[in-house]
Design a protein around this motif. Structure first.
Motif, PDB file in Angstrom:
ATOM      1  N   PHE A  45       0.803  -1.233   0.000  1.00 28.95           N
ATOM      2  CA  PHE A  45       0.000   0.000   0.000  1.00 28.95           C
ATOM      3  C   PHE A  45       0.835   1.281   0.000  1.00 28.95           C
ATOM      4  CE2 PHE A  45      -4.442  -1.154   1.908  1.00 28.95           C
ATOM      5  CZ  PHE A  45      -4.640  -2.024   0.868  1.00 28.95           C
ATOM      6  N   THR A 218      -3.772   0.859   6.005  1.00 27.04           N
ATOM      7  CA  THR A 218      -2.643  -0.020   6.302  1.00 27.04           C
ATOM      8  C   THR A 218      -2.944  -1.504   6.199  1.00 27.04           C
ATOM      9  OG1 THR A 218      -3.204   0.079   8.612  1.00 27.04           O
ATOM     10  CG2 THR A 218      -1.485   1.579   7.870  1.00 27.04           C
ATOM     11  N   SER A 219      -4.201  -1.912   6.286  1.00 26.14           N
ATOM     12  CA  SER A 219      -4.438  -3.359   6.251  1.00 26.14           C
ATOM     13  C   SER A 219      -5.160  -3.784   4.969  1.00 26.14           C
ATOM     14  CB  SER A 219      -5.205  -3.816   7.480  1.00 26.14           C
ATOM     15  OG  SER A 219      -6.383  -3.064   7.649  1.00 26.14           O
ATOM     16  N   GLU A 220      -6.429  -3.436   4.829  1.00 21.11           N
ATOM     17  CA  GLU A 220      -7.120  -3.878   3.614  1.00 21.11           C
ATOM     18  C   GLU A 220      -8.311  -2.984   3.292  1.00 21.11           C
ATOM     19  OE1 GLU A 220      -8.227  -7.916   4.785  1.00 21.11           O
ATOM     20  OE2 GLU A 220     -10.322  -7.307   4.822  1.00 21.11           O
ATOM     21  N   ARG A 242      -5.454  -6.144  -0.276  1.00 23.01           N
ATOM     22  CA  ARG A 242      -4.712  -6.247   0.986  1.00 23.01           C
ATOM     23  C   ARG A 242      -3.338  -5.592   0.880  1.00 23.01           C
ATOM     24  NH1 ARG A 242      -4.649 -12.534   2.539  1.00 23.01           N
ATOM     25  NH2 ARG A 242      -3.466 -12.600   0.594  1.00 23.01           N
ATOM     26  N   ASN A 243      -2.906  -5.028   1.996  1.00 23.09           N
ATOM     27  CA  ASN A 243      -1.567  -4.460   2.063  1.00 23.09           C
ATOM     28  C   ASN A 243      -0.586  -5.575   2.396  1.00 23.09           C
ATOM     29  OD1 ASN A 243       0.660  -2.850   2.319  1.00 23.09           O
ATOM     30  ND2 ASN A 243       0.111  -2.060   4.337  1.00 23.09           N
ATOM     31  N   ILE A 244       0.093  -6.071   1.379  1.00 20.52           N
ATOM     32  CA  ILE A 244       1.007  -7.195   1.564  1.00 20.52           C
ATOM     33  C   ILE A 244       2.328  -6.846   0.880  1.00 20.52           C
ATOM     34  CG2 ILE A 244       1.376  -9.653   1.093  1.00 20.52           C
ATOM     35  CD1 ILE A 244      -1.076  -9.457   2.739  1.00 20.52           C
ATOM     36  N   GLN A 245       3.416  -7.108   1.578  1.00 20.39           N
ATOM     37  CA  GLN A 245       4.729  -6.849   0.984  1.00 20.39           C
ATOM     38  C   GLN A 245       5.070  -7.942  -0.036  1.00 20.39           C
ATOM     39  OE1 GLN A 245       6.254  -3.908   1.745  1.00 20.39           O
ATOM     40  NE2 GLN A 245       4.331  -3.639   2.853  1.00 20.39           N
ATOM     41  N   PRO A 247       7.574 -10.098  -0.681  1.00 21.86           N
ATOM     42  CA  PRO A 247       7.954 -11.487  -0.350  1.00 21.86           C
ATOM     43  C   PRO A 247       6.743 -12.323   0.078  1.00 21.86           C
ATOM     44  CG  PRO A 247       9.453  -9.934   0.697  1.00 21.86           C
ATOM     45  CD  PRO A 247       8.329  -9.116   0.126  1.00 21.86           C
ATOM     46  N   ALA A 248       5.821 -11.710   0.832  1.00 23.74           N
ATOM     47  CA  ALA A 248       4.624 -12.451   1.257  1.00 23.74           C
ATOM     48  C   ALA A 248       3.672 -12.648   0.082  1.00 23.74           C
ATOM     49  CB  ALA A 248       3.932 -11.730   2.397  1.00 23.74           C
ATOM     50  N   VAL A 251       4.498 -15.823  -1.737  1.00 24.20           N
ATOM     51  CA  VAL A 251       4.008 -17.036  -1.083  1.00 24.20           C
ATOM     52  C   VAL A 251       2.489 -17.145  -1.249  1.00 24.20           C
ATOM     53  CG1 VAL A 251       3.831 -18.228   1.127  1.00 24.20           C
ATOM     54  CG2 VAL A 251       5.898 -16.950   0.584  1.00 24.20           C
ATOM     55  N   ASN A 252       1.796 -16.029  -1.004  1.00 18.26           N
ATOM     56  CA  ASN A 252       0.326 -16.046  -1.060  1.00 18.26           C
ATOM     57  C   ASN A 252      -0.204 -16.469  -2.428  1.00 18.26           C
ATOM     58  OD1 ASN A 252       0.174 -15.173   1.535  1.00 18.26           O
ATOM     59  ND2 ASN A 252      -0.280 -13.050   1.056  1.00 18.26           N
TER      60      ASN A 252
END
Lengths: 530, 361
Positions: A45, A218-220, A242-245, A247-248, A251-252
């Motif tokens: 985000f 910050t979250s979703e 969603r706020n996801i970096q 590297p994650a 995986v997701n």
């Protein structure tokens, strides 16, 4: 001894119990509450607001595109042809100063109010008077609504880019009645008086394919299909952004069913090549990474020298930058990205010629030059770290005989230096504000980025005249040629050295279609289907 | 061992409960609150001065590439956030607002900093409290076990493991844990506080687990716990290692004392000897370490929050710092100060509760 043994057993039992409790909680498995009709979009985000007239960030653009309709739009990944949306048609005057839009009359907001030209007038004037990040989009434009279904935009100067600006989600149309009722205003002084942002962060007031259900910077952000949407019903009833970096995200995306990841670097994307559950689309993105050599003699006695600038131009190993950037990246032959009108072809791209660079350096009369290179040392975009790029520039120019000191600093600091025009050499990027070459006139002398490179107005009258002509030409073929001419001239003796357009990666779960990258709003979630 | 100490330990063993004199306690509390006010003032002052010294510009960091070139947009931004005033005036205005409980408006979220903190602090608190509970439960149990089995295989294995817990970089452990437990084994869900599409229970505390419990939404509670457990375990790893080593050493210091031997000689079960005599006497240093560990976890979760996409105070602090969002930086700094002072205060009070010698002093 027996007592000691009992105590040990007891401690052991406690440890095992705690470990078991943790393990049990860990092994609970994933929840069953997720439905298959939820589209999940993972994005790192930069979100600030869901207020369309205030947002101008990548994440905010995705949200605003889903919540608000615009007069015109683009289809899928295309950004060359604006097509009707709320406006069923439009007409441009021959001098590109007046644009008349005729609105559809079958669009209603959630409260049952019919969308009229008054809502467009309110939204556009609110954008202008809030004086926020996207306000520049309508610089010099006045808005009128002569009747309920007509909107007229009048530009002070010829502005053929207006049909390409109008699809921007920041020009999303809000329900003027509702927004006014929650403190919104479109009057001069709206920068202080408008109080509608917190309302628009809690619920949407548009006619887009989705409505806002939950919003967090910050979250979703949770969206739900708009039952009153006037266009085709979107495939997904719910969308969660969603706020996801990154590297994650990597995986997701391999675990999810209906997921899209927007921030994977080309390197990360390459690890997905064998995955049976993910499809990856890597195309040249619209961001242009460039180097400049400051033309202001007060900043450096070396960098304004034209021969020195040519030494840089021919000393840079452009193919190695492309290689570094990975999948989808290309050398940008000019400052206008390859997908926009007026872009140069790869044949026009500058090629490395070390001998020529050394000859230019000798002709400059400067021996053993040492210059400082400013860049955002903590900034990575499209998977490319500016620090790594800067090191490559340093190594390339070392071969030519130019010593480069790397003087990068955190972006909050280096940005101020760059924008104040204080860097001797600068390594930066330009992302498009709207998909039209007019957005790149900022690189000319006396313009926004030109000044950052110490290029004052009047420094190159012929180039500036070409710029003025390109800005006011309405015929697209002629405009394209003029912009090409400008870039060729810049490639010969300008202080800018376009490097790369990094790859733009969109990874999605297998079976998902319509996850097309568009430079104006990144991704239109209503066009995605599973 | 001194006779006074021995007497005190006997009092402890007899289950004696100390009571702090209320006047002394109130004076102590007053001193701590005064320290909080002074520290808060000092922190706000230092943050203001440092932000001024940084050669950056909040307008440049927050406005877009075009807006920064528009003098009207820059003027509006500076005026809105009070950046057009001299620094002493800005500081005075800030203090004036602070006295009224107003922490200003964040330049990145466009919301009152107080609202932001109210949203992010519970997220971090939920993670930190869970993590510290895990750390205490495992750290104390394993530390006692290692001490009881000193120099035997169990002890040696636990010493190596605890060293591993302390040495492993948290961000690396977080990535590996995410890969193994989410991606490979599928035991836990991935990022965030809840699954996509699952809405939290109505806001009461901001702790999703507690709110779900209050609302009786068991499915949301389960979902929140599943999301919570992995980042909490990762965050606990360092403190488990630290506490294991600390507890082991603290227990070894007292395990062969006279009063412990006397307790054994009286025929008390070994479990009672360990839990009521040995462990309690070893508690003060453990409380010190535990308190600092809790404060560290509350204020140092940025990497774990980032990797697990946990919308807590760590991420907020990071974004505030990188965008020179002064009101948010000040708000976070004050929060950190309050946490440390509150934790130190709680530790001091707990000393008195568990060790009457400190109360006597």
């Amino acid at each position: 001894m027996i007592a000691a043994s009992k105590a040990r057993r007891s401690v052991l039992a406690s440890s095992v119990l705690v470990a078991f409790a943790v393990f049990t909680a860990c092994s609970g498995g994933t929840s069953t509450t997720t439905t298959n009709h939820v589209l999940v979009v993972d994005k790192s985000f930069d979100m600030k607001t869901a207020d369309p007239q205030r947002e101008f960030e990548v994440s905010g653009g995705i949200v605003a595109k889903a919540l608000y309709s615009t007069l015109l739009t683009f289809k899928g990944a295309d950004s060359a042809t604006p097509v009707p949306a709320v406006a069923s048609s439009y007409k441009a005057s021959s001098d590109a100063k007046t644009f008349t839009f005729t609105l559809r009359n079958d669009i209603k907001f959630g409260d049952g109010t019919k969308l009229t030209s008054a809502d467009v007038l309110f939204s556009f004037n609110r954008l202008i008077n809030i004086k926020g990040n996207p306000s520049f989009l309508l610089d010099g434009v006045t808005v009128a609504a002569p009747d309920d279904s007509t909107v007229v935009l009048t530009s002070k100067d010829p502005n053929p880019a207006i049909p390409f600006i109008i699809p921007n989600p920041a020009l999303g149309i809000v329900n003027s009645k509702v927004v006014k009722a929650h403190g919104g205003t479109d009057q001069p002084g709206a920068d202080k008086a408008d109080q509608a942002e917190s309302f628009l962060n809690s619920q949407s007031a548009g006619t887009g394919p989705y409505v806002l259900k939950a919003f967090s910077t910050t979250s979703e952000v949770d969206l739900e299909a708009n039952p009153n949407y006037w266009g085709p019903k979107p495939f997904y009833n719910k969308v969660v952004i969603r706020n996801i970096q990154a590297p994650a995200q990597l995986v997701n995306i391999q675990k999810g069913k209906d997921e899209i990841a927007l921030d994977l670097s080309p390197d990360q994307a390459s690890t997905l090549s064998g995955s049976g559950s993910v499809q990856v689309n890597a195309i040249p993105g619209p961001n242009v990474f460039f180097l400049f050599s400051n033309n202001n003699p007060k900043i450096s006695g070396i960098t304004p020298n034209k021969h020195f600038q040519n030494a840089i131009r021919y000393g840079l190993d452009y193919s190695s930058f492309v290689q570094l950037a990975g999948a989808g990246a290309i050398q940008t032959p000019g400052l206008v990205p390859s997908m926009f009108l007026g872009a140069l072809t790869q044949a026009d791209a500058v090629k490395r010629d070390v001998a020529k660079a050394k000859a230019e350096l000798a002709a400059s009369g400067i021996s053993n030059p040492t210059v400082n290179l400013g860049f955002p040392s903590d900034f990575t975009l499209n998977g490319i770290s500016f620090s790594t790029l800067a090191q490559k520039v340093q190594a390339n120019l070392q071969e030519v005989g130019i010593k480069v000191n790397l003087t990068g600093s955190p972006i909050a600091v280096s940005l101020a230096e760059y924008r104040a025009g204080k860097e001797q050499l600068g390594l930066w990027l330009w992302g498009p504000d709207y998909p039209d070459p007019n957005d790149y006139l900022v690189f000319l002398p006396g313009q926004l980025v030109g000044l950052r490179a110490g290029w004052a107005k009047g420094s190159d009258p012929s180039l500036e005249a070409l710029g003025t002509q390109a800005a006011s030409t309405t015929d697209n073929t002629q405009r394209g040629q003029l912009f090409q001419q400008i870039q060729r001239q810049l490639n010969t003796d300008g202080p800018f050295f376009p490097l790369i357009q990094p790859g733009q990666v969109v990874a999605s779960s297998k079976g998902i279609s319509g996850a097309d990258y568009n430079p104006t709003w990144t991704i239109d979630v209503s066009g995605v289907s599973g | 061992m001194t006779s006074a100490a021995s007497a005190a330990n006997q009092q402890l063993a007899a289950g004696w409960r100390p009571r702090l004199p209320s006047r002394l306690f109130l004076r102590f509390l007053g001193r701590r609150l005064a320290a909080l006010v002074l520290l808060g003032l000092g922190i706000t002052f230092v943050a203001f001065v440092l932000t001024e010294l940084v050669p950056g510009d909040p307008a440049a960091a927050n406005l877009g590439q075009r807006a920064i070139g528009d003098p009207e947009a820059v003027r509006a931004f500076r005026e809105h956030y009070g950046l057009d005033k001299p620094l002493p005036v800005q500081y005075a205005v800030y203090l004036q607002h602070l006295a009224a409980g107003d922490l200003g408006e964040s330049e990145q979220s466009h919301r009152p900093v107080r609202t932001d903190l109210a949203e992010y602090v519970p997220a971090t608190a939920e993670l930190a409290v869970t993590s510290i509970l895990i750390a205490f439960a495992l750290g104390i149990a394993l530390g006692v076990l290692a001490a009881v089995r000193r120099n035997r295989l169990t002890d040696q294995v636990l010493r190596v493991l605890s060293l591993g817990g302390i040495s492993m970089p948290t961000f690396w452990l977080a990535l590996v844990a995410l890969y193994v437990f989410f991606f490979q084994l599928g035991w836990v869900p991935g990022s965030g506080r809840l699954d996509p599409g699952v809405l939290p229970a109505p806001h009461v505390t901001g702790l999703y687990t507690v709110d779900a419990l209050i609302a009786g939404q068991i499915d949301v509670l389960g979902n929140a716990l599943q999301h919570l457990i992995l980042p909490a375990c990762v965050l606990a790893a360092y403190n488990v290692g630290l506490l294991t080593r600390f507890v082991r050493s603290a227990v070894l210091e007292v395990i062969n004392n006279d009063y412990v031997m006397a307790a054994r000689a009286k025929g008390l079960p070994e479990r009672t000897v360990i839990l009521r005599h040995v462990l309690r006497a070893a508690l003060p240093p453990i409380i010190t370490v535990g308190g600092l560990a809790f404060a560290n976890v509350m204020t140092g979760t940025v990497l774990v929050e980032s990797i697990f996409s946990w919308p807590g105070i760590g991420q907020y602090a990071f974004h505030s710092a990188t965008t020179l969002d002064l009101p948010a930086i000040m708000g976070v700094s004050l929060f950190v100060a309050v946490v440390y002072i509150a934790v130190n205060f709680a530790v001091d009070v707990l000393y008195g509760v568990v060790d009457p010698r400190i109360r006597v002093a």
